[in-house]
Design a protein around this motif. Sequence first.
Motif, mmCIF file in Angstrom:
data_model
loop_
_atom_site.group_PDB
_atom_site.id
_atom_site.type_symbol
_atom_site.label_atom_id
_atom_site.label_comp_id
_atom_site.label_asym_id
_atom_site.label_seq_id
_atom_site.Cartn_x
_atom_site.Cartn_y
_atom_site.Cartn_z
ATOM 1 N N GLN A 3 0.825 -1.199 0.000
ATOM 2 C CA GLN A 3 0.000 0.000 0.000
ATOM 3 C C GLN A 3 0.864 1.256 0.000
ATOM 4 O OE1 GLN A 3 -3.995 0.496 1.948
ATOM 5 N NE2 GLN A 3 -2.729 1.421 3.518
ATOM 6 N N ILE A 4 0.427 2.257 -0.742
ATOM 7 C CA ILE A 4 1.037 3.579 -0.733
ATOM 8 C C ILE A 4 -0.048 4.558 -0.312
ATOM 9 C CG2 ILE A 4 2.031 5.422 -2.147
ATOM 10 C CD1 ILE A 4 3.168 3.242 -3.973
ATOM 11 N N VAL A 5 0.250 5.403 0.662
ATOM 12 C CA VAL A 5 -0.701 6.403 1.134
ATOM 13 C C VAL A 5 0.028 7.736 1.238
ATOM 14 C CG1 VAL A 5 -2.263 7.114 2.983
ATOM 15 C CG2 VAL A 5 -2.000 4.694 2.459
ATOM 16 N N THR A 6 -0.578 8.779 0.671
ATOM 17 C CA THR A 6 -0.042 10.132 0.790
ATOM 18 C C THR A 6 -1.161 11.037 1.282
ATOM 19 O OG1 THR A 6 -0.591 10.656 -1.515
ATOM 20 C CG2 THR A 6 1.627 9.791 -1.079
ATOM 21 N N GLU A 7 -0.799 12.066 2.034
ATOM 22 C CA GLU A 7 -1.787 13.005 2.567
ATOM 23 C C GLU A 7 -1.251 14.427 2.462
ATOM 24 O OE1 GLU A 7 -2.284 11.697 6.608
ATOM 25 O OE2 GLU A 7 -3.881 10.324 6.055
ATOM 26 N N ILE A 8 -2.198 15.370 2.330
ATOM 27 C CA ILE A 8 -1.837 16.779 2.304
ATOM 28 C C ILE A 8 -3.015 17.580 2.835
ATOM 29 C CG2 ILE A 8 -2.628 17.198 -0.062
ATOM 30 C CD1 ILE A 8 -0.058 18.938 -0.416
ATOM 31 N N ASP A 9 -2.732 18.629 3.591
ATOM 32 C CA ASP A 9 -3.762 19.551 4.051
ATOM 33 C C ASP A 9 -3.882 20.680 3.040
ATOM 34 O OD1 ASP A 9 -4.503 18.199 6.367
ATOM 35 O OD2 ASP A 9 -2.943 19.156 7.558
ATOM 36 N N ILE A 10 -5.115 20.961 2.654
ATOM 37 C CA ILE A 10 -5.389 21.979 1.640
ATOM 38 C C ILE A 10 -6.309 23.036 2.244
ATOM 39 C CG2 ILE A 10 -6.369 22.417 -0.648
ATOM 40 C CD1 ILE A 10 -5.695 19.479 -1.343
ATOM 41 N N ALA A 11 -5.948 24.289 2.068
ATOM 42 C CA ALA A 11 -6.738 25.404 2.608
ATOM 43 C C ALA A 11 -7.899 25.714 1.674
ATOM 44 C CB ALA A 11 -5.862 26.635 2.813
ATOM 45 N N ALA A 12 -8.810 24.763 1.566
ATOM 46 C CA ALA A 12 -10.012 24.895 0.741
ATOM 47 C C ALA A 12 -11.021 23.873 1.250
ATOM 48 C CB ALA A 12 -9.690 24.641 -0.730
ATOM 49 N N THR A 105 -6.375 12.679 1.004
ATOM 50 C CA THR A 105 -5.597 11.444 1.054
ATOM 51 C C THR A 105 -5.696 10.768 -0.301
ATOM 52 O OG1 THR A 105 -6.115 11.166 3.408
ATOM 53 C CG2 THR A 105 -5.288 9.226 2.233
ATOM 54 N N GLN A 106 -4.547 10.422 -0.842
ATOM 55 C CA GLN A 106 -4.488 9.654 -2.080
ATOM 56 C C GLN A 106 -3.696 8.398 -1.781
ATOM 57 O OE1 GLN A 106 -3.227 9.990 -6.765
ATOM 58 N NE2 GLN A 106 -2.499 11.574 -5.413
ATOM 59 N N GLY A 107 -4.260 7.268 -2.164
ATOM 60 C CA GLY A 107 -3.552 6.031 -1.893
ATOM 61 C C GLY A 107 -3.920 4.946 -2.875
ATOM 62 N N GLU A 108 -3.200 3.854 -2.751
ATOM 63 C CA GLU A 108 -3.501 2.689 -3.577
ATOM 64 C C GLU A 108 -3.039 1.436 -2.852
ATOM 65 O OE1 GLU A 108 -3.572 1.317 -8.205
ATOM 66 O OE2 GLU A 108 -2.820 3.291 -7.659
ATOM 67 N N ARG A 109 -3.910 0.421 -2.927
ATOM 68 C CA ARG A 109 -3.582 -0.902 -2.401
ATOM 69 C C ARG A 109 -3.315 -1.808 -3.595
ATOM 70 N NH1 ARG A 109 -8.055 0.392 0.273
ATOM 71 N NH2 ARG A 109 -8.039 0.722 2.491
ATOM 72 N N PHE A 110 -2.116 -2.375 -3.625
ATOM 73 C CA PHE A 110 -1.725 -3.258 -4.709
ATOM 74 C C PHE A 110 -1.762 -4.690 -4.219
ATOM 75 C CE2 PHE A 110 0.435 0.787 -5.337
ATOM 76 C CZ PHE A 110 0.153 1.065 -6.671
ATOM 77 N N SER A 111 -2.293 -5.580 -5.048
ATOM 78 C CA SER A 111 -2.319 -6.998 -4.696
ATOM 79 C C SER A 111 -2.122 -7.824 -5.960
ATOM 80 C CB SER A 111 -3.654 -7.361 -4.014
ATOM 81 O OG SER A 111 -4.746 -7.101 -4.880
ATOM 82 N N GLY A 112 -1.784 -9.076 -5.771
ATOM 83 C CA GLY A 112 -1.580 -9.986 -6.895
ATOM 84 C C GLY A 112 -0.191 -10.576 -6.881
ATOM 85 N N ILE A 113 0.008 -11.567 -7.713
ATOM 86 C CA ILE A 113 1.264 -12.319 -7.683
ATOM 87 C C ILE A 113 2.474 -11.531 -8.182
ATOM 88 C CG2 ILE A 113 0.148 -14.572 -7.786
ATOM 89 C CD1 ILE A 113 0.758 -14.675 -10.775
ATOM 90 N N LEU A 114 2.263 -10.467 -8.953
ATOM 91 C CA LEU A 114 3.394 -9.686 -9.474
ATOM 92 C C LEU A 114 3.761 -8.469 -8.624
ATOM 93 C CD1 LEU A 114 2.704 -9.676 -13.329
ATOM 94 C CD2 LEU A 114 4.216 -11.181 -12.010
ATOM 95 N N VAL A 115 3.051 -8.242 -7.526
ATOM 96 C CA VAL A 115 3.296 -7.049 -6.708
ATOM 97 C C VAL A 115 4.742 -6.982 -6.222
ATOM 98 C CG1 VAL A 115 2.728 -5.897 -4.533
ATOM 99 C CG2 VAL A 115 0.913 -6.675 -6.044
#
Length: 159
Positions: A3-12, A105-115
């Motif tokens: 898994q990759i997770v990124t976060e950022i606070d945005i003034a909006a 928050t932007q992220g992705e969960r990767f799964s499978g035999i080639l990960v």
Amino acid sequence: MHQIVTEIDIAAPPERIWSILMDFPGYPQWNPFIRSISGMAKPGETLRATIQPRGRRAMTFRPKVLTATDQQELRWRGRLVLPGIFDGEHYFQLSARANGYTQFTQGERFSGILVGIFVAQMEGATKAGFTAMNQALKQRAEAGGNTNADSTLTIEDGA
């Protein structure tokens, strides 16, 4: 799974950020990672997305929308050939904070035999792409105004 997770606070507020995320035709104007996206952001629909991490060639894929909750979350799943080979469940989540801020928050969960084969690439180019997109989204959202009028924002590619 990886898994990759990124976060950022945005003034909006979330509605501002959501409107930018849902403006698929505007992506080429501001998004340095997801270079284009088309389709309907509705569960069960298929999108057409082209990503291009910095220094890599573009890849186009056709993920299926899993969730599209107004001003809260967009989630899709893409697959390489067949389920279980290399699957990615990508998501954007918005959470309202005090003083009109939103945590994106932007992220992705990767799964499978080639990960396992692609972990180093995912931690490098893919994570950098997420971070670049987050920064560009922050810049665009905090600039305010009409999303189409913000096309004068520039993204430096460091080349």
